[in-house]
Design a protein around this motif. Sequence first.
Motif, PDB file in Angstrom:
ATOM      1  N   ASP A 172       0.990  -1.277  -0.095  1.00 49.98           N
ATOM      2  CA  ASP A 172       0.088   0.045   0.165  1.00 49.98           C
ATOM      3  C   ASP A 172       0.887   1.180   0.000  1.00 49.98           C
ATOM      4  O   ASP A 172       1.933   1.184   0.941  1.00 49.98           O
ATOM      5  N   HIS A 176      -1.651   2.550   9.545  1.00 53.13           N
ATOM      6  CA  HIS A 176      -2.240   1.163   9.853  1.00 53.13           C
ATOM      7  C   HIS A 176      -1.163  -0.049   9.591  1.00 53.13           C
ATOM      8  O   HIS A 176      -0.080   0.129   8.772  1.00 53.13           O
ATOM      9  N   GLU A 219       2.455   7.866   1.225  1.00 54.63           N
ATOM     10  CA  GLU A 219       2.447   6.649   2.003  1.00 54.63           C
ATOM     11  C   GLU A 219       3.199   5.878   1.438  1.00 54.63           C
ATOM     12  O   GLU A 219       3.648   5.581   0.504  1.00 54.63           O
TER      13      GLU A 219
HETATM   14 CO    CO Z   1      -2.739   2.707   3.748  1.00 53.96          CO
END
Ligand code: CO
Length: 274
Positions: A109, A177, A241
């Motif tokens: 991700d 996360h 990210e």
């Molecule tokens: Co993420």
Amino acid sequence: MFGSHVQLKTDDQIRAMRRAGLVTRAALEAARAVCVAGNTTRDVDAAAAKAIADAGATPNFLGYYGYPATVCISVNDTVVHGIPDDYVLADGDLVSIDGGAIVDGWHGDSAFTMIVGGPQHADPADQRLSDATEAAMWAGIAAFATAQRVGDIGNAIDAYATENVPDLGLVEEFTGHGIGTAMHMEPEVLNFAASNQGPRVKTGMVLCVEPMLTAGGIETVTLEDDWTVKTVDGKRASHWENTVARHAGGIWVLTEEDGGLAGLAPYGITPVPL
Ligand code: CO
Ligand code: MF3
């Protein structure tokens, strides 16, 4: 306190996650290449989808709680979760592209922000916003290398923003996360300093560090489509990210080709590939 339910990975599992990280990176680079004036955000999504399919991998966003596309494309005052559609990109648009891939059951991700048409079309304020968000992400990732608690990451992101870009808004509503055999796992990774310092950092943790900054306030609104998150004041936003593993020897940024070498250098941290 009962024990946390954080999934800890072995070195072999982190190596497997690296493959998902590199496919994620390839998808984002394929998207970047077609994120040009005249193309629609749907065209950009298609390029990411093709890169993931070509790698024999699976997109993790598509179908996630019904999410209808491969990547999120968040333009200008959209903070996160913009849905690719018929919007025609124009030079000077500030675009965040967020995506991920699954390889052998392991998830990646990652997100980045770019300006359509490059620096010559960029409003300097947008470039500064994106650069600061990226730097805040690296400050958070660098903190993960030595963190005792997951909250140390949010402290570092917050300190970076407060010290360097106090005029920008640090969004608190959305968090990073844990990641592994699912995209979103425990723990939550706050992007700001909080009194709850979170769980203890352990060897084998893999986290997504993903700050969002705005050129104004931190209030956001979710549109009728139940996805698109915009700033209430209409100011522009940036989102960066990466997926990062902490193993016995150090940290490794799984979604960067160089493992985080360049991004971490200013913070005195050298990533350690497995
Ligand atoms: Co993420
Ligand atoms: N990638 C986002 C995150 O960083 C989540 C996207 S939600 C989805 O956590 F539905 F689009 F997948």
